[in-house]
Design an enzyme around this catalytic site. Sequence first.
Site, short mmCIF file in Angstrom:
data_model
loop_
_atom_site.label_atom_id
_atom_site.label_comp_id
_atom_site.label_asym_id
_atom_site.label_seq_id
_atom_site.Cartn_x
_atom_site.Cartn_y
_atom_site.Cartn_z
N LYS A 1 6.28 6.29 6.99
CA LYS A 1 5.78 5.45 8.07
C LYS A 1 6.94 5.00 8.96
O LYS A 1 8.03 4.72 8.47
CB LYS A 1 5.11 4.19 7.51
N HIS B 1 0.82 -1.21 0.00
CA HIS B 1 0.00 0.00 0.00
C HIS B 1 0.85 1.26 0.00
O HIS B 1 1.98 1.26 0.50
CB HIS B 1 -0.88 0.05 1.26
N TYR C 1 2.04 1.73 13.71
CA TYR C 1 2.87 2.58 12.86
C TYR C 1 2.40 4.02 12.86
O TYR C 1 1.21 4.31 12.94
CB TYR C 1 2.98 2.02 11.43
N ASP D 1 -6.82 -6.31 -1.50
CA ASP D 1 -5.40 -6.58 -1.79
C ASP D 1 -5.23 -7.64 -2.87
O ASP D 1 -4.30 -7.58 -3.66
CB ASP D 1 -4.67 -7.02 -0.51
#
Length: 196
Positions: A72, A62, A132, A170
Amino acid sequence: MKAMPTEIAEVLHIVPACHQDARGHFAETYSRSALEPFGVAADFVQDNLSFSRRQGTVRGLHFQAPPYAQAKLVRCSSGSILDVAVDIRYGSPTFGAHVTRVLSAQNMHQLFVPAGFAHGFSTLSPNTEVLYKVDANYAPQCERGIRFDDPDLAIDWQLGNDPAFLSDRDRDLPKFTALPPVFMFADMTEVSECLS
């Protein structure tokens, strides 16, 4: 806290210092001042938590398109993951290459994934929790992704012979070769804006 460049220099492998005694342990999981000397200038605005019940769950790959591109800082607070960052910066000498690291509650390691990279992970144990930080807010209109099992990327997700457990979204992501230019390497110019 130590931060070390990986095979792709902009992706950093971070190892917090852990202080242990008879009670247990303490670790500083994020320090702006400790990471700034390594080029991490992200202004984190949101913390995310992902929980996966099954070993062999894959989330990714992603990223968010500009103007909501995200850096991130990823860590695993329960269980373990194989964390993956793929360079999607057109013109980069490592375009299409990837970095993997095992992050676990036990080793407390982290991965800093800058904007211009697609990110994903596979769970190496059941009941895995991933935390995250991101430096841009979630923007569903800017969500993008790449198939995790694209043979052109040749990522070993450490699944053995077992099939990945995926979301429908996904499973239907496009291949890497279908990715339009979103980020340019030369000066990290963002070339593709998502529509609001």
